[in-house]
Design an enzyme around this catalytic site. Structure first.
Site, PDB file in Angstrom:
ATOM      1  N   LYS A   1       3.915  43.532  51.973  1.00 28.67           N
ATOM      2  CA  LYS A   1       2.672  44.203  51.562  1.00 28.67           C
ATOM      3  C   LYS A   1       1.659  43.209  50.996  1.00 28.67           C
ATOM      4  O   LYS A   1       0.488  43.265  51.312  1.00 28.67           O
ATOM      5  CB  LYS A   1       2.940  45.219  50.443  1.00 28.67           C
TER       6      LYS A   1
ATOM      7  N   ARG B   1       4.551  53.883  42.817  1.00 28.99           N
ATOM      8  CA  ARG B   1       5.959  53.521  42.981  1.00 28.99           C
ATOM      9  C   ARG B   1       6.897  54.667  42.617  1.00 28.99           C
ATOM     10  O   ARG B   1       8.097  54.557  42.809  1.00 28.99           O
ATOM     11  CB  ARG B   1       6.300  52.301  42.118  1.00 28.99           C
TER      12      ARG B   1
ATOM     13  N   ARG C   1      12.637  32.124  50.789  1.00 31.10           N
ATOM     14  CA  ARG C   1      11.328  31.903  50.160  1.00 31.10           C
ATOM     15  C   ARG C   1      11.498  31.053  48.892  1.00 31.10           C
ATOM     16  O   ARG C   1      12.386  31.308  48.079  1.00 31.10           O
ATOM     17  CB  ARG C   1      10.726  33.268  49.785  1.00 31.10           C
TER      18      ARG C   1
ATOM     19  N   ARG D   1      12.564  31.906  43.079  1.00 30.09           N
ATOM     20  CA  ARG D   1      12.325  32.802  41.946  1.00 30.09           C
ATOM     21  C   ARG D   1      13.604  33.596  41.672  1.00 30.09           C
ATOM     22  O   ARG D   1      14.299  33.995  42.598  1.00 30.09           O
ATOM     23  CB  ARG D   1      11.185  33.761  42.243  1.00 30.09           C
TER      24      ARG D   1
ATOM     25  N   ARG E   1      16.703  45.380  43.123  1.00 34.32           N
ATOM     26  CA  ARG E   1      15.351  45.920  43.317  1.00 34.32           C
ATOM     27  C   ARG E   1      15.356  46.958  44.432  1.00 34.32           C
ATOM     28  O   ARG E   1      14.627  47.940  44.376  1.00 34.32           O
ATOM     29  CB  ARG E   1      14.372  44.784  43.643  1.00 34.32           C
TER      30      ARG E   1
END
Ligand code: ZN
Length: 211
Positions: free
Chosen positions: A13, A88, A127, A156, A167
């Site tokens: 997104k 959300r 990533r 991260r 998540r």
């Protein structure tokens, strides 16, 4: 034209938002950006939000929605907006519907970037970000050097496979039901296949909005 961008964490997104915004000629309103801007500007809602954050509390939906309502009523949003990260949970969807109604507007479509969990784990695990300038990279191992400033690339904590799975569980429990809420309330939900090149996904999303 108010469009809600929707999808699992890692669905892309954040990558698509500016590309779609540029193609459509409308701004993106992202909750985090609007919140920071309100705090910087010292608006009453910004100060209220800051008080919660200073205490280490989550900023309540009522304050966030007030900030979004303000942003939606500004001239920059007159022709439409893409909303990123605003909805959300079902209470947030209800709150946004209320805010839009108060402004005589409505959510016109939800763009759902669809991707399966394993693809997300694979994508986020590849990533890394630069420790210094935070530039994101794909396909470079942690410990590699940033092309811009030589900074060390790190993964991260949020992107570690275990964190991603957590998540995704939160997404399934709290966020996924929002799609059905929109369908039941007559809002068009466009399902976009989010696997593929960035350009392909952008083209699919634009095609879905026009079609
Ligand atoms: Zn860097």
């Amino acid at each position: 034209m108010i469009i809600v961008l929707f999808g699992k964490p890692g669905a892309g997104k954040g990558t698509q938002a500016p590309l779609l915004a540029a193609a459509l000629g409308v701004p993106t309103l992202a909750t985090g950006d609007e919140l920071r801007a309100a705090i910087r500007a010292g608006t009453p809602l910004g100060l209220e939000a800051k008080a919660f954050m200073d205490r280490g509390d989550l900023v309540p939906d009522s304050v966030i929605l007030g900030i979004i309502k303000h942003a939606l009523s500004e001239p920059r949003a007159a022709n439409g907006v893409l909303l990123d990260g605003v909805v959300r949970t079902i209470p947030q969807a209800e709150g946004l519907a209320r805010v839009c109604a108060e402004l005589g507007r409505q959510v016109d479509a939800v763009l759902f970037f669809d991707i399966d969990d394993e693809e997300i784990v694979r994508r986020l695990a590849s990533r890394t970000v630069c420790e210094i300038c935070q530039s994101p990279y794909t396909g470079l191992e942690p410990g590699s050097a940033c092309e811009k400033d030589g900074g060390r690339l790190v993964r991260r904590k949020d992107d570690e496979p275990e964190a991603i799975r957590n998540r995704l569980v939160v997404y399934e429990r709290q966020t996924a039901p929002v799609l059905n809420w929109y369908r039941e309330h007559g809002t068009r939900v466009a399902v976009i296949d989010a696997v593929g090149s960035v350009q392909d996904v952008t083209a699919r999303a634009l095609g879905a909005l026009v079609g």
